[in-house]
Design a protein around this motif. Structure first.
Motif, mmCIF file in Angstrom:
data_model
loop_
_atom_site.group_PDB
_atom_site.id
_atom_site.type_symbol
_atom_site.label_atom_id
_atom_site.label_comp_id
_atom_site.label_asym_id
_atom_site.label_seq_id
_atom_site.Cartn_x
_atom_site.Cartn_y
_atom_site.Cartn_z
ATOM 1 N N ASP A 127 0.832 -1.205 0.000
ATOM 2 C CA ASP A 127 0.000 0.000 0.000
ATOM 3 C C ASP A 127 0.868 1.257 0.000
ATOM 4 O O ASP A 127 0.530 2.246 -0.656
ATOM 5 N N ARG A 130 2.057 1.713 -3.500
ATOM 6 C CA ARG A 130 0.991 2.206 -4.362
ATOM 7 C C ARG A 130 0.750 3.695 -4.154
ATOM 8 O O ARG A 130 0.447 4.418 -5.108
ATOM 9 N N CYS A 133 3.226 5.355 -6.207
ATOM 10 C CA CYS A 133 2.835 5.310 -7.618
ATOM 11 C C CYS A 133 1.753 6.338 -7.933
ATOM 12 O O CYS A 133 1.655 6.821 -9.066
ATOM 13 N N GLN A 161 -5.131 2.500 -12.452
ATOM 14 C CA GLN A 161 -4.746 1.088 -12.340
ATOM 15 C C GLN A 161 -3.677 0.727 -13.363
ATOM 16 O O GLN A 161 -2.679 0.073 -13.039
ATOM 17 N N THR A 164 -0.248 2.532 -12.497
ATOM 18 C CA THR A 164 0.425 1.903 -11.362
ATOM 19 C C THR A 164 1.012 0.562 -11.779
ATOM 20 O O THR A 164 2.147 0.235 -11.415
ATOM 21 N N LEU A 224 -3.449 -6.130 -11.699
ATOM 22 C CA LEU A 224 -3.839 -4.722 -11.689
ATOM 23 C C LEU A 224 -3.985 -4.187 -13.109
ATOM 24 O O LEU A 224 -4.922 -3.440 -13.417
#
Length: 291
Positions: A127, A130, A133, A161, A164, A224
């Protein structure tokens, strides 16, 4: 889209543009597909040049990188305040911003990502990665959507999405290179879970634990990307064509990484342009409805 980059130089516009084209050709995906209309290619080149410049300052500038990034942020702001930027790359960007009425936030977030790079070189959880990102990758997708006038809550969510996933895939291609640069993007919690020490990333080839970890990370990024792929069916016209190229590049990279069987230290994972082109055609030919 972080990777090892050459030191930015204050060259003439013509030589700078030539260097930019060279960098574009090395990317995982076609930044500006050659058959797009010239106006779209020029806009995409402008945002690519900006993103590349910011990353190069954050990665390889030999002076005070933090100070230089803050200086760039102030110069960037002149585009929206009605002034004239002093940096040549920003001057080339300004007409695109004005023509497409682009918002400042995505451009500012790329600078924020590189400021973060100056103080953060490890991420504890996925997390956390992310969230990084969201600063370093997602803004580029939003810029592309604004160029084609198709930035909606739905397309932005899918774009985030995809972007990332592309960022993660590039990290997994460059595990050894990033380690040599002092950065480890593999989440620390994942290293511990799979029994991988950071010095395992310094080897010529990946051991069993690292190969298992990389297979997991590659599959997670692929999932993803698959979730975001529906964006191609949400878009229209040249925006659809352009974004299909980005998604296809990601799909081709997933395939290349999968073929390493997790040994990303010993085996290159660079897809061919032909593979990317074939996948792009497949995406554009798909008639499935948007989910």
């Amino acid at each position: 889209m972080a990777s090892s980059r050459p030191r930015p130089s204050r060259t003439s516009p013509s030589s700078g543009e030539e260097a930019l084209r060279t960098r574009e050709n090395a990317e995982n995906f076609p930044v500006a597909l050659r058959f797009l209309p010239r106006r779209h290619r020029d806009h995409l080149h402008a945002i690519y040049g900006y993103a590349r410049m910011v990353d190069e300052i954050g990665d390889t500038f030999t002076g005070d990188r933090t100070a230089r990034l803050h200086e760039l942020a102030a110069d960037l702001g002149t585009i929206w305040s009605g002034g004239q930027p002093s940096d040549a790359v920003l001057r080339r960007l300004a007409p695109t911003v004005h023509a497409r009425r682009m918002s400042a936030e995505p451009f500012e977030r790329l600078i924020e990502a590189n400021l973060q790079d100056q103080v953060v070189s490890r991420y504890e959880t996925f997390d956390d990665l992310r969230r990084y990102c969201a600063l370093s990758a997602e803004p580029v997708g939003r810029m592309v959507l604004e160029i084609f006038g198709q930035a909606t809550p739905e397309t932005i969510a899918r774009s985030d999405q995809v972007c990332t996933a592309l960022q993660l895939l590039e990290h997994w291609q460059d595990v050894g290179e990033d380690r040599r640069a002092g950065r480890v993007y593999l989440p620390q919690e994942d290293l511990r879970r799979y029994g991988v020490a950071e010095n395992d990333l310094d080897q010529q080839s990946a051991g069993p634990q690292l190969r298992e970890l990389m297979r997991f990370e590659i599959e997670r990024a692929a999932g993803l990307l698959a979730e975001g792929t529906a964006i191609v069916r949400q878009l229209q016209g040249w925006g659809k064509v352009s974004v299909a190229g980005f998604v296809a590049g990601g799909q081709a990279t997933v395939s290349a990484l999968t073929q390493t069987e997790g040994d990303v230290l010993a085996r290159s994972a660079r897809p061919s342009r032909r593979t990317t082109a074939i996948r792009a055609v497949g995406l554009l030919a798909s008639r499935r409805s948007v989910r």
